[in-house]
Scaffold this motif. Structure first.
Motif, PDB file in Angstrom:
ATOM      1  N   ASP A 195      34.180  54.032 -19.089  1.00 28.63           N
ATOM      2  CA  ASP A 195      34.535  52.770 -19.724  1.00 28.63           C
ATOM      3  C   ASP A 195      33.318  51.852 -19.664  1.00 28.63           C
ATOM      4  N   THR A 240      36.600  57.823 -18.327  1.00 30.61           N
ATOM      5  CA  THR A 240      37.503  57.756 -19.469  1.00 30.61           C
ATOM      6  C   THR A 240      37.458  59.068 -20.244  1.00 30.61           C
ATOM      7  N   ASN A 254      38.553  58.927 -23.449  1.00 30.62           N
ATOM      8  CA  ASN A 254      38.679  58.405 -24.806  1.00 30.62           C
ATOM      9  C   ASN A 254      37.631  59.037 -25.725  1.00 30.62           C
ATOM     10  N   ASP A 294      36.749  58.234 -28.618  1.00 30.45           N
ATOM     11  CA  ASP A 294      35.961  57.221 -29.318  1.00 30.45           C
ATOM     12  C   ASP A 294      34.714  56.847 -28.520  1.00 30.45           C
ATOM     13  N   VAL A 295      34.819  56.846 -27.197  1.00 31.80           N
ATOM     14  CA  VAL A 295      33.656  56.536 -26.362  1.00 31.80           C
ATOM     15  C   VAL A 295      32.651  57.687 -26.433  1.00 31.80           C
ATOM     16  N   GLU A 346      44.610  64.974 -22.189  1.00 34.47           N
ATOM     17  CA  GLU A 346      43.607  63.912 -22.099  1.00 34.47           C
ATOM     18  C   GLU A 346      42.207  64.510 -21.960  1.00 34.47           C
ATOM     19  N   ALA A 396      38.463  64.638 -26.293  1.00 35.01           N
ATOM     20  CA  ALA A 396      37.100  64.522 -26.823  1.00 35.01           C
ATOM     21  C   ALA A 396      36.519  65.872 -27.229  1.00 35.01           C
TER      22      ALA A 396
END
Length: 310
Positions: free
Chosen positions: A53, A60, A62, A64-65, A95, A99
């Motif tokens: 993050d 994270t 995520n 998008d990161v 999770e 990615a």
């Protein structure tokens, strides 16, 4: 017989060290790009990547990161980009795969068994925490475990290997994890060539001793053949000594701030590239050559950077 060049992997940031442990730990996408490019220029042919993050440095999953740094690293280097499927303790398999499934990289990591991870032991050395999440995160390792069940391993092999054509860095924290891989190979869930990463010196796994490393190497060679590719990751103060031993045994090496925050006794590493340059100097003084990314792609039968989704 011609001596093989040594594959140098650099693990840029990881998910277990926290920002209070070192001011040099990459946190933001910009920092991860800068550190990855510098490590590749220093000689790392594989860059192993987690995301954090950008606001507080917590791990994270995520995607998008991840996508804020993956294309930029690819544009600036020829290195093989190897994404984590381990994520961080407490993350579900879905999770952890969010990615990698979006990015469809050439390589991902794959932890070959559940472990107790004793990073909580290092939390007592931190005098002042920068962020509220760090202490509970570290101390949670005392009560929980990092789950990598047979069902999780099988799911990752199918979803990333069979569906995306990714090859794996098989992370083995203990002897039994090598046998777990042999079982999965017997079930026809993966074919060669193999790239094993032996992980030593982490509380909860095998200790950072040369006898343990040699036993793991010889076990892998009995199970998978003498031409199996293997590397070593050693935590903290064990990093450079165990990497050097492993190269002398015929293996490959992994460094980076994910594995050790130090460059010498009592001295924090200023960057990932500093660690890459140190192990490269040692290897070249021992008359080893350093593998290029294209050599890695050939040896590990990777699908190529043109077949990724970033």
């Amino acid at each position: 017989m011609k001596q093989k060049s040594v594959i140098v992997t650099c693990a840029i940031t990881g998910s277990l060290h926290t920002p209070s442990m070192s001011p040099h730990l990459p946190i933001t996408p910009d920092e991860i790009v800068m550190e990855s490019v510098a490590a590749a220029q220093a000689g790392a042919s594989i860059i192993h990547l987690h995301a954090r993050d950008p606001q507080d440095g917590r791990p994270t999953a995520n995607p998008d990161v991840f996508m804020q740094f993956l294309p930029r690293i690819k544009q600036q280097t020829n290195a093989v980009l190897n994404l984590t499927t381990g994520g961080a303790p407490g993350m579900s398999v879905d999770e952890r795969l969010a990615a990698p499934e979006r990015a469809s990289p050439e390589m991902t990591s794959l932890n070959m068994g559940s472990i107790n991870n004793g990073l909580f032991a290092g939390s007592r050395r931190i005098k002042n925490y920068k962020y509220d999440w760090e202490r509970p995160f570290l101390e949670s390792g005392k009560r929980g475990m990092f789950e990598n069940s047979f069902a999780s391993i099988e799911a990752i092999m199918k979803r990333m290997g069979q569906e995306h054509g990714a090859r794996f860095e098989f992370e083995c924290y203990d002897l039994g994890h090598i046998y777990n891989l042999a079982y999965m190979m017997d079930q026809k869930l993966y074919d060669g060539p193999l790239f094993l990463q032996f992980i030593l010196g982490i509380l909860g796994g095998v200790g950072g001793e040369i006898d343990h490393l040699l036993h793991m190497v010889r076990t892998a060679q009995r199970l998978f053949g003498s031409d199996v590719e293997w590397s070593v990751l050693a935590a903290g103060r064990y990093q450079i000594p165990m990497c050097t031993h492993n190269a002398l045994l015929g293996g490959n090496v992994r460094v980076g701030l994910e594995d050790s925050l130090s460059i010498g006794p009592g001295q924090l590493a200023s960057s990932n590239a500093e660690q890459v340059l140190k192990i490269r100097r040692i290897l070249e003084e021992l008359h080893f050559t350093i593998a290029t990314p294209d050599e890695v792609r050939e040896r590990l039968c990777l699908k190529g950077a043109h077949n990724v989704n970033f």
